[in-house]
Design a protein around this motif. Sequence first.
Motif: not given
Length: 285
Positions: A160-167, A197-202, A265-266
């Motif tokens: 499971f790969e979660a790409l999440l906006s910082e929001a 889990i990887r975050i895309v910074p604002a 993404a980070l």
Amino acid sequence: MRRQLRKLRERNNITQSAASRIAETSPQSYGRLEDGRRTKVTDLALNALANAYGASDSERRLLLGLAQEIRAASASGSGWWRSYADAIAQGFDHYLALEEAANWVTSWQTAVVPGLLQTREYRRALTWAASPKRSSEEVERILDVVMPRQGLLDREGYRFEALLSEAVLRYCVGGPAVMADQIRRLLERSEDRGVEIRIVPATTQYPVGLIAGSFVLFSFPPLPTSRLQEPPAAYKEILAGDLYMERDIEVARFSEKARQIRHVALSGAESGPALSSPLPNGTPS
């Protein structure tokens, strides 16, 4: 199987009504078959459809192999949610079926935590927001149905790969305490094998993910017997209803967007500190 049947039928410009006559079943039964709902279908009927659709040998074997998998899953208890149809939003059973059949799921989310990573309290807050007139009993029944699916994350070979906006981390869903627990859950799950889990910074200057909007990609393992592979699928939720993209050109577009989002993404290691940072209201995660 529903996707393969519809693809073959539409390729030959055959209506569902005509297909039902070929399969010697009612139009309603054939419709349920293409909708992915449980219905009896024999290999004889599937072979007749494959003949009418001009299916290649590999397409025929894939169709029969998928039918065999469905029967095996039914016998083993998979698709457990089908008996809770009254508590599941219309069409969501198809999403659950794709989620369970997949071995690799990529979820890009701009506003909410993906379902497989949500705490019960976070999901409760979302459910109340979506359906404020539901009774407490109805809400709890919904949670009892959708939360057990998180066991998929512990299944061998499931990715499971979660790409999440910082929001996603900044919205205070359910209040500070609920969000604090939710972010702790993300940190815990990020340590699991098979979960990334990887975050895309604002601060990113390439907002491709915002333009694309949230979506989910499903990839499937080879069938155990035939080793044939069902093609990937994409899902997008909109206010007017759920969209399932199954044509190669459609899925390819979402796969490319996922590749572009990964680029900004980070990394998983960099995302840990982003998850651990305090929330805007001062509540530590």
